[in-house]
Write a protein that holds these residues in place. Structure first.
Motif, PDB file in Angstrom:
ATOM      1  N   ASP A  87      -2.160  11.185  -5.096  1.00 38.29           N
ATOM      2  CA  ASP A  87      -3.157  10.178  -5.790  1.00 38.29           C
ATOM      3  C   ASP A  87      -4.453   9.976  -5.026  1.00 38.29           C
ATOM      4  OD1 ASP A  87      -1.292   9.731  -7.828  1.00 38.29           O
ATOM      5  OD2 ASP A  87      -0.651   7.936  -7.294  1.00 38.29           O
ATOM      6  N   ASP A  88      -5.649   9.442  -5.610  1.00 38.59           N
ATOM      7  CA  ASP A  88      -6.730   9.502  -4.944  1.00 38.59           C
ATOM      8  C   ASP A  88      -6.603   8.015  -4.114  1.00 38.59           C
ATOM      9  OD1 ASP A  88      -9.776   9.894  -4.887  1.00 38.59           O
ATOM     10  OD2 ASP A  88      -9.785   7.588  -5.566  1.00 38.59           O
ATOM     11  N   LEU A  89      -7.078   8.030  -3.116  1.00 39.66           N
ATOM     12  CA  LEU A  89      -6.965   6.708  -2.203  1.00 39.66           C
ATOM     13  C   LEU A  89      -7.591   5.600  -2.787  1.00 39.66           C
ATOM     14  CD1 LEU A  89      -5.913   5.444   0.353  1.00 39.66           C
ATOM     15  CD2 LEU A  89      -8.027   6.050   1.333  1.00 39.66           C
ATOM     16  N   LEU A  90      -9.097   5.831  -3.320  1.00 42.98           N
ATOM     17  CA  LEU A  90      -9.616   4.755  -3.469  1.00 42.98           C
ATOM     18  C   LEU A  90      -9.292   4.272  -4.951  1.00 42.98           C
ATOM     19  CD1 LEU A  90     -13.681   5.846  -2.617  1.00 42.98           C
ATOM     20  CD2 LEU A  90     -11.834   4.103  -1.452  1.00 42.98           C
ATOM     21  N   GLU A  91      -8.807   4.982  -6.023  1.00 45.46           N
ATOM     22  CA  GLU A  91      -7.917   4.452  -7.142  1.00 45.46           C
ATOM     23  C   GLU A  91      -6.756   3.402  -6.660  1.00 45.46           C
ATOM     24  OE1 GLU A  91      -9.219   4.395 -10.199  1.00 45.46           O
ATOM     25  OE2 GLU A  91     -11.048   5.027  -9.429  1.00 45.46           O
ATOM     26  N   THR A  92      -6.091   4.106  -5.763  1.00 47.55           N
ATOM     27  CA  THR A  92      -4.937   3.467  -5.409  1.00 47.55           C
ATOM     28  C   THR A  92      -5.093   2.153  -4.824  1.00 47.55           C
ATOM     29  OG1 THR A  92      -3.699   5.723  -4.935  1.00 47.55           O
ATOM     30  CG2 THR A  92      -2.984   3.754  -4.019  1.00 47.55           C
ATOM     31  N   LEU A  93      -6.287   2.158  -4.111  1.00 49.75           N
ATOM     32  CA  LEU A  93      -6.667   0.800  -3.304  1.00 49.75           C
ATOM     33  C   LEU A  93      -6.950   0.000  -4.502  1.00 49.75           C
ATOM     34  CD1 LEU A  93      -7.475  -0.890  -0.937  1.00 49.75           C
ATOM     35  CD2 LEU A  93      -9.747   0.215  -0.906  1.00 49.75           C
ATOM     36  N   LYS A  94      -7.758   0.040  -5.503  1.00 51.83           N
ATOM     37  CA  LYS A  94      -7.974  -0.502  -6.609  1.00 51.83           C
ATOM     38  C   LYS A  94      -6.907  -1.090  -7.303  1.00 51.83           C
ATOM     39  CE  LYS A  94     -12.373   1.678  -7.546  1.00 51.83           C
ATOM     40  NZ  LYS A  94     -13.039   2.717  -8.848  1.00 51.83           N
ATOM     41  N   MET A  95      -5.847  -0.375  -7.432  1.00 56.05           N
ATOM     42  CA  MET A  95      -4.627  -0.717  -8.022  1.00 56.05           C
ATOM     43  C   MET A  95      -4.002  -1.752  -7.213  1.00 56.05           C
ATOM     44  SD  MET A  95      -1.072  -0.246  -7.952  1.00 56.05           S
ATOM     45  CE  MET A  95      -1.159   1.320  -7.091  1.00 56.05           C
ATOM     46  N   MET A  96      -3.700  -1.379  -5.862  1.00 57.56           N
ATOM     47  CA  MET A  96      -3.274  -2.444  -4.921  1.00 57.56           C
ATOM     48  C   MET A  96      -3.971  -3.829  -4.999  1.00 57.56           C
ATOM     49  SD  MET A  96      -2.409   0.034  -1.666  1.00 57.56           S
ATOM     50  CE  MET A  96      -1.669  -1.315  -0.550  1.00 57.56           C
ATOM     51  N   ARG A  97      -5.245  -3.640  -4.793  1.00 53.12           N
ATOM     52  CA  ARG A  97      -5.925  -4.899  -4.877  1.00 53.12           C
ATOM     53  C   ARG A  97      -5.689  -5.831  -6.380  1.00 53.12           C
ATOM     54  NH1 ARG A  97     -11.131  -3.448  -4.110  1.00 53.12           N
ATOM     55  NH2 ARG A  97     -11.481  -3.079  -6.179  1.00 53.12           N
ATOM     56  N   ALA A  98      -5.689  -5.128  -7.360  1.00 54.66           N
ATOM     57  CA  ALA A  98      -5.411  -5.692  -8.765  1.00 54.66           C
ATOM     58  C   ALA A  98      -3.996  -6.421  -8.973  1.00 54.66           C
ATOM     59  CB  ALA A  98      -5.663  -4.620  -9.905  1.00 54.66           C
ATOM     60  N   ARG A  99      -3.197  -5.728  -8.325  1.00 56.05           N
ATOM     61  CA  ARG A  99      -1.363  -5.843  -8.259  1.00 56.05           C
ATOM     62  C   ARG A  99      -1.255  -7.076  -7.140  1.00 56.05           C
ATOM     63  NH1 ARG A  99       2.179  -1.727 -11.156  1.00 56.05           N
ATOM     64  NH2 ARG A  99       0.843  -1.348 -12.864  1.00 56.05           N
ATOM     65  N   VAL A 119      -2.135  -2.344   3.808  1.00 57.05           N
ATOM     66  CA  VAL A 119      -3.292  -2.781   3.718  1.00 57.05           C
ATOM     67  C   VAL A 119      -3.669  -2.743   5.077  1.00 57.05           C
ATOM     68  CG1 VAL A 119      -4.601  -4.867   3.609  1.00 57.05           C
ATOM     69  CG2 VAL A 119      -3.004  -4.187   1.839  1.00 57.05           C
ATOM     70  N   ASP A 120      -2.933  -2.897   6.107  1.00 55.65           N
ATOM     71  CA  ASP A 120      -3.399  -2.744   7.686  1.00 55.65           C
ATOM     72  C   ASP A 120      -3.706  -1.280   7.966  1.00 55.65           C
ATOM     73  OD1 ASP A 120      -2.502  -5.506   7.930  1.00 55.65           O
ATOM     74  OD2 ASP A 120      -0.713  -5.137   8.967  1.00 55.65           O
ATOM     75  N   ASP A 121      -3.096  -0.409   7.391  1.00 58.17           N
ATOM     76  CA  ASP A 121      -3.487   1.016   7.640  1.00 58.17           C
ATOM     77  C   ASP A 121      -4.851   1.043   7.159  1.00 58.17           C
ATOM     78  OD1 ASP A 121      -1.106   1.614   9.057  1.00 58.17           O
ATOM     79  OD2 ASP A 121      -0.219   2.227   7.306  1.00 58.17           O
ATOM     80  N   LEU A 122      -4.878   0.785   6.115  1.00 58.34           N
ATOM     81  CA  LEU A 122      -6.227   0.914   5.330  1.00 58.34           C
ATOM     82  C   LEU A 122      -7.624   0.052   5.935  1.00 58.34           C
ATOM     83  CD1 LEU A 122      -5.216   0.339   1.645  1.00 58.34           C
ATOM     84  CD2 LEU A 122      -5.962   2.602   2.565  1.00 58.34           C
ATOM     85  N   ILE A 123      -7.282  -0.946   6.529  1.00 60.66           N
ATOM     86  CA  ILE A 123      -8.291  -1.649   7.120  1.00 60.66           C
ATOM     87  C   ILE A 123      -8.449  -0.802   8.567  1.00 60.66           C
ATOM     88  CG2 ILE A 123      -8.676  -3.723   8.780  1.00 60.66           C
ATOM     89  CD1 ILE A 123      -7.133  -5.536   6.528  1.00 60.66           C
ATOM     90  N   ASP A 124      -7.528  -0.261   9.245  1.00 61.94           N
ATOM     91  CA  ASP A 124      -7.910   0.475  10.493  1.00 61.94           C
ATOM     92  C   ASP A 124      -8.500   1.715  10.045  1.00 61.94           C
ATOM     93  OD1 ASP A 124      -6.303  -1.089  12.074  1.00 61.94           O
ATOM     94  OD2 ASP A 124      -4.433   0.183  11.907  1.00 61.94           O
ATOM     95  N   LEU A 125      -8.351   2.469   8.931  1.00 58.60           N
ATOM     96  CA  LEU A 125      -8.972   3.406   8.549  1.00 58.60           C
ATOM     97  C   LEU A 125     -10.361   3.319   8.165  1.00 58.60           C
ATOM     98  CD1 LEU A 125      -9.266   6.628   7.445  1.00 58.60           C
ATOM     99  CD2 LEU A 125      -8.675   5.497   5.270  1.00 58.60           C
ATOM    100  N   PHE A 126     -10.900   2.227   7.512  1.00 58.95           N
ATOM    101  CA  PHE A 126     -11.992   1.832   6.990  1.00 58.95           C
ATOM    102  C   PHE A 126     -12.718   1.142   8.183  1.00 58.95           C
ATOM    103  CE2 PHE A 126     -10.097   1.390   2.830  1.00 58.95           C
ATOM    104  CZ  PHE A 126     -10.650   2.731   2.273  1.00 58.95           C
ATOM    105  N   ALA A 127     -12.212   0.599   9.058  1.00 61.29           N
ATOM    106  CA  ALA A 127     -13.056   0.114  10.185  1.00 61.29           C
ATOM    107  C   ALA A 127     -13.253   1.253  11.102  1.00 61.29           C
ATOM    108  CB  ALA A 127     -12.029  -0.721  11.105  1.00 61.29           C
ATOM    109  N   GLU A 128     -12.493   2.364  11.228  1.00 57.96           N
ATOM    110  CA  GLU A 128     -13.030   3.502  12.085  1.00 57.96           C
ATOM    111  C   GLU A 128     -14.231   4.265  11.246  1.00 57.96           C
ATOM    112  OE1 GLU A 128     -10.627   7.825  12.736  1.00 57.96           O
ATOM    113  OE2 GLU A 128      -9.500   6.182  13.280  1.00 57.96           O
ATOM    114  N   GLN A 129     -13.984   4.285   9.941  1.00 55.02           N
ATOM    115  CA  GLN A 129     -15.151   4.960   9.310  1.00 55.02           C
ATOM    116  C   GLN A 129     -16.445   4.323   9.537  1.00 55.02           C
ATOM    117  OE1 GLN A 129     -13.541   5.643   5.390  1.00 55.02           O
ATOM    118  NE2 GLN A 129     -12.806   7.599   6.028  1.00 55.02           N
TER     119      GLN A 129
END
Length: 149
Positions: A87-99, A119-129
């Motif tokens: 699955d695409d990460l950004l689409e999955t993130l949108k779904m997680m946020r919506a639900r 969510v914690d893993d995603l925050i770490d990833l985006f903070a690094e980017q």
């Protein structure tokens, strides 16, 4: 980017007949806020639910239930939402946020537990980017200033 590229492959899991006290102990021991509930099917772990620290507080502690008398299967969220490795990460993130989902089990093409996306893993990833982008901008600004001299 695909979910399977960034999900955590070290998943702490339990079976539905695990005591809630044992689930709480595992959360503490592994410093996680949730456990994936799995059932063994043909020797493979298939996710069937999830239990979180919030479930323990609301369904057990606040309700005054004896943790030794109930199992994970009694209180787990069984309307499980999962993502596939492809699955695409950004689409999955949108779904997680919506639900309103903070932890998402990741499965392979056979429906077997492959990882977890939090969510914690995603925050770490985006903070690094974002930090990488900031360094790139600073480097470009410095290079531009040197050219002007």
């Amino acid at each position: 980017m695909l979910v399977g590229k960034i999900c955590n492959r070290e998943v702490v899991f339990v079976e539905p007949d695990t005591s809630v006290a044992e689930a709480a102990r595992l959360m503490r021991e592994h410093h996680v806020g949730g456990l994936v509930v799995v059932q063994e099917k043909s020797g493979k772990r298939v996710p069937v639910g999830i239990i979180t620290d919030r479930d323990l507080v609301i369904e057990v502690i606040a309700a005054g239930v004896d943790m030794r008398e109930i199992t994970v299967g009694d209180i787990m969220s069984d309307q499980l939402v999962t993502a596939r490795e492809g699955d695409d990460l950004l689409e999955t993130l949108k779904m997680m946020r919506a639900r309103g989902i903070r932890r998402l089990p990741v499965i392979d093409d056979d429906g077997v537990l492959a990882g977890i996306l939090t969510v914690d893993d995603l925050i770490d990833l985006f903070a690094e980017q974002i930090a990488d982008l900031a360094r790139l901008i600073a480097f470009e600004q410095k290079r531009e200033q040197e050219r002007r001299r």
